[in-house]
Design an enzyme around this catalytic site. Structure first.
Site, PDB file in Angstrom:
ATOM      1  N   LYS A   1       0.075   4.237  -0.143  1.00  0.00           N
ATOM      2  CA  LYS A   1      -0.592   5.404   0.461  1.00  0.00           C
ATOM      3  C   LYS A   1      -0.433   6.617  -0.471  1.00  0.00           C
ATOM      4  O   LYS A   1      -0.368   6.451  -1.689  1.00  0.00           O
ATOM      5  CB  LYS A   1      -0.019   5.695   1.850  1.00  0.00           C
TER       6      LYS A   1
ATOM      7  N   GLU B   1      -7.034   4.137   7.924  1.00  0.00           N
ATOM      8  CA  GLU B   1      -6.926   5.588   7.671  1.00  0.00           C
ATOM      9  C   GLU B   1      -8.213   6.110   7.049  1.00  0.00           C
ATOM     10  O   GLU B   1      -8.632   7.238   7.316  1.00  0.00           O
ATOM     11  CB  GLU B   1      -5.691   5.864   6.790  1.00  0.00           C
TER      12      GLU B   1
ATOM     13  N   HIS C   1      -9.557   0.470   4.957  1.00  0.00           N
ATOM     14  CA  HIS C   1      -8.264   0.752   5.614  1.00  0.00           C
ATOM     15  C   HIS C   1      -8.520   1.663   6.815  1.00  0.00           C
ATOM     16  O   HIS C   1      -9.369   2.550   6.766  1.00  0.00           O
ATOM     17  CB  HIS C   1      -7.307   1.423   4.621  1.00  0.00           C
TER      18      HIS C   1
ATOM     19  N   ASN D   1       0.868  -1.184   0.000  1.00  0.00           N
ATOM     20  CA  ASN D   1       0.000   0.000   0.000  1.00  0.00           C
ATOM     21  C   ASN D   1       0.901   1.229   0.000  1.00  0.00           C
ATOM     22  O   ASN D   1       1.520   1.543   1.018  1.00  0.00           O
ATOM     23  CB  ASN D   1      -0.893  -0.029   1.257  1.00  0.00           C
TER      24      ASN D   1
ATOM     25  N   GLU E   1      -5.148  -5.510  10.494  1.00  0.00           N
ATOM     26  CA  GLU E   1      -4.223  -4.395  10.673  1.00  0.00           C
ATOM     27  C   GLU E   1      -4.537  -3.691  11.992  1.00  0.00           C
ATOM     28  O   GLU E   1      -5.400  -2.797  12.032  1.00  0.00           O
ATOM     29  CB  GLU E   1      -4.359  -3.397   9.518  1.00  0.00           C
TER      30      GLU E   1
ATOM     31  N   SER F   1       3.471  -2.210  10.290  1.00  0.00           N
ATOM     32  CA  SER F   1       4.924  -2.155  10.499  1.00  0.00           C
ATOM     33  C   SER F   1       5.636  -3.454  10.122  1.00  0.00           C
ATOM     34  O   SER F   1       6.583  -3.862  10.795  1.00  0.00           O
ATOM     35  CB  SER F   1       5.245  -1.729  11.937  1.00  0.00           C
TER      36      SER F   1
ATOM     37  N   GLY G   1       2.242   2.162  10.623  1.00  0.00           N
ATOM     38  CA  GLY G   1       3.125   3.313  10.479  1.00  0.00           C
ATOM     39  C   GLY G   1       3.813   3.727  11.763  1.00  0.00           C
ATOM     40  O   GLY G   1       4.403   4.802  11.836  1.00  0.00           O
TER      41      GLY G   1
HETATM   42  C1  PEP Z   1      -0.705   0.054   5.787  1.00  0.00           C
HETATM   43  O1  PEP Z   1      -0.596   1.118   5.201  1.00  0.00           O
HETATM   44  O2  PEP Z   1      -1.686  -0.660   5.577  1.00  0.00           O
HETATM   45  C2  PEP Z   1       0.354  -0.355   6.703  1.00  0.00           C
HETATM   46  C3  PEP Z   1       0.251  -1.507   7.300  1.00  0.00           C
HETATM   47  O3  PEP Z   1       1.390   0.532   6.899  1.00  0.00           O
HETATM   48  P1  PEP Z   1       2.821   0.224   7.580  1.00  0.00           P
HETATM   49  O4  PEP Z   1       3.318  -1.072   6.981  1.00  0.00           O
HETATM   50  O5  PEP Z   1       3.665   1.391   7.207  1.00  0.00           O
HETATM   51  O6  PEP Z   1       2.589   0.099   9.036  1.00  0.00           O
END
Ligand code: PEP
Length: 250
Positions: A11, A97, A95, A9, A167, A212, A173
């Site tokens: 973003k 976000e 997601h 992803n 997630e 992460s 992040g």
């Molecule tokens: C994500 O954007 O879905 C994500 C898991 O980000 P990160 O790997 O940076 O934590």
């Protein structure tokens, strides 16, 4: 046997030049035959990245999709039909976000899931709890609520053509991933929730971990029985790191 999948992803990062370099490096990399790899660039770049991936084994996904089938007057939105038209095979829905920053609730996420599938896209349904929810001990209740909204609208059969990504919001992040045992617990819960309704679909469902993921922790996370790969944010923007994560899933 579930085939592992790693989705990147991106973003709201990247430019045409940066994408071209990243995709070139990914296309050159050999992922072997044991893993499906997908990249999810920002919408503005889907077509161009898709062209670059055309003769590769790397799939293309969108980061979001409109809940309305359209066509119609929905300024700023992009329909599943349009995503399909520019070469997408997947669409992330729900997601964290989108849920937190754009107030997408479970009902809207469920409609997005259905809209994506109606056009033949594979939805990657994100579920997961906040830190506060984990500390209150309601992780399972939150994930159950998020899954049940989709089960209620789409039915269990729809999960035969979908992917779920667990997630935990506190891990996205932040550099602080869930431990393999924490991930396994929730992944087993997700699979069980689907398997309670249809054992075959539950057994075949791919459940990705996101939050992460890095080359340094991917292997131990992907080694867990119910972790079928990853949804990777930050680390998917660095080709070498992303390739190592994909190799850990293969
Ligand atoms: C994500 O954007 O879905 C994500 C898991 O980000 P990160 O790997 O940076 O934590």
């Amino acid at each position: 046997m579930r085939r592992p999948l790693v989705a990147g992803n991106w973003k709201m990062f990247g430019s045409r030049a940066e994408n071209a370099k990243l995709v070139d490096e990914l296309v050159q990399a050999s992922f072997g035959g044991g893993v499906d790899v997908v990249v999810c660039p920002p919408c503005a770049y889907l077509w161009e990245v898709g062209r670059q991936l055309k003769d590769s084994r790397i799939g293309l996904g969108a980061q979001d999709v409109c809940a309305e089938a359209g066509p119609g007057a929905f300024t700023g939105e992009v329909s599943a039909a349009m995503l399909k038209d520019v070469g997408c095979g997947y669409a992330i829905v729900g997601h964290s976000e989108r849920r937190a920053l754009y107030r997408e609730d479970d009902a809207l996420v469920a409609r997005k899931f259905v809209a994506a599938q109606a056009q033949g896209l594979v939805p990657i349904l994100c579920v997961g709890e906040t830190l506060d929810e984990r500390e209150k001990g309601v992780t399972s209740a939150v994930v159950a609520r998020q899954l049940d909204a989709v089960l209620g609208l789409a039915g269990v059969a729809a999960f035969a053509r979908a992917i779920v990504a667990y997630e935990p919001v506190w891990a996205i992040g932040t550099g602080k991933n869930a431990t393999p045992d924490q991930a396994q617990d929730v992944h087993a819960f997700v699979r069980g929730r689907i398997a309670d309704r249809d054992a075959t679909i539950g057994a075949g469902l791919r459940v990705l971990y996101g939050g992460s993921v890095k080359a340094a922790n991917a292997a131990e996370l992907f080694a867990m029985a119910d972790v079928d790969g990853g949804l990777v944010g930050g680390a998917s923007l660095k080709s070498e790191e992303f390739v190592r994560i994909c190799a850990a899933a293969a």
